[in-house]
Design an enzyme around this catalytic site. Structure first.
Site: not given
Length: 346
Positions: A10, A316
């Site tokens: 991410e 994430h």
């Protein structure tokens, strides 16, 4: 020294925060390159720099690269984390101030202080309710209560609301030290007990939060949910508004929000928050997308095995899992088909 690629996955601030927390806890020196390489403005922003210096301060760490915009950082802990009285202000690191999210600073230092011997009191100043970050309401009503089930004893008190772009919010964080962490099992969320909400405005007319509250209650009741939303005018240094909804299930908690801005009606702000909550409710999962990666670190530090089902397997989540495994704390398995995360700590 553990080398960490900040551009991995991410490529945001989560890599930095997890690395800082684990370096402080384990005493392992770290070098992070490519910090926030996946962002429009790479490198350390005000809230990240504040988190870096906060992590260093609680363990007398040495830093290289601790400057705004820096994409490289070396952090060498100077010893065990020290409980105590601390104050961290995001606005101090940037000329003209900043509304950088103090919740991100809180999440960086919370676990190191909870595992240290002795209690701590921390004053945090900056943005308390900022888009693209956990809000302080989420921290208070979702994150900390869920961590309490894992053995973390901490509480927050909101002194002043801080919105983008002015910030100026203040929070008092109290952390009980010497905590023993336990695994968590969340594969079933159980029935929905209630939805509670706060519709808030600072330095704006009282009809704004009332309109947000009325619209949210109407929407959620139409969807068959039990809901109560409180409308409040609160203390803040600048105008701001938002609505924050917390859903309590038998086994889990979740929260969503909407932020006011120019040319966006109060009713539309409420609709944004309600839509997010209803979408999550329909998944049947016990853990929302954001809490999914926030539970990883305490689970990796806990005794025993943890497992939980998530609404969505986000980058994430997978990025945070990879960072934690770099420190050799245990094995994290993400079953993307069943959306189940399993953490076996060493």
């Amino acid at each position: 020294m553990i080398d960490i690629d900040g551009s991995y996955g991410e490529g945001g601030g989560q890599v930095l925060r997890t690395s800082l927390s684990l370096a402080a806890i384990t005493g392992e020196p770290i070098r992070i390159t490519g910090i926030r390489a996946g962002r429009r403005k790479p490198g350390l922003a005000a809230q990240h720099l504040t988190a870096v210096r906060a992590a260093a301060r609680i363990c007398h760490g040495q830093l290289q690269g601790d400057a705004l915009g820096s994409t490289m950082l070396e952090f060498i802990p100077g010893g065990a984390v020290q409980a105590g009285t601390y104050s961290f202000d995001v606005s101090e690191v940037q000329q003209g101030g900043s509304a950088g999210a103090i919740t991100l600073v809180l999440q960086t230092i919370l676990l190191p202080l909870a595992l240290a011997e002795g209690d701590s009191q921390i004053i945090l100043r900056g943005g308390t309710h900022v888009i693209f970050s956990p809000t302080m309401t989420y921290i208070e009503q979702v994150y900390l209560p869920m961590l309490r089930r894992m053995g973390i004893k901490a509480q927050v008190k909101l002194g002043a609301w801080g919105w983008y772009p002015r910030g100026g919010g203040e929070v008092n964080l109290q952390v009980r030290g010497g905590c023993q962490l336990y695994g968590i099992n969340l594969l079933e969320r159980g029935e929905l007990k209630r939805v509670q909400g706060l519709a808030v405005a600072t330095e704006l007319p009282a009809h704004i939060p009332q309109r947000m509250a009325n619209r949210a209650e109407n929407l959620l009741r139409t969807a068959g949910l039990r809901v109560s939303v409180q409308a409040l005018r609160e203390k803040g240094v600048a105008p701001g508004a938002g609505i924050f909804l917390t859903a309590e299930y038998r086994n889990s908690l979740t929260g969503f929000g909407g932020f006011g801005r120019l040319r966006l009606s109060s009713e539309k702000v409420a609709e944004i928050a309600c839509e997010q909550l209803l979408q999550f409710h329909q998944t049947g999962a016990p853990v929302d997308e954001h809490l999914a990666d926030q539970l990883l670190l305490p689970a990796a530090l806990a005794s025993g095995v943890s497992q939980y089902q998530v609404a969505e397997v986000s980058t994430h989540l997978t990025t945070n899992a990879a960072v934690i495994e770099r420190f050799g704390l245990g094995k994290i398995t993400v079953n993307e088909a069943k959306k189940v995360v399993a953490i076996a700590s060493k």
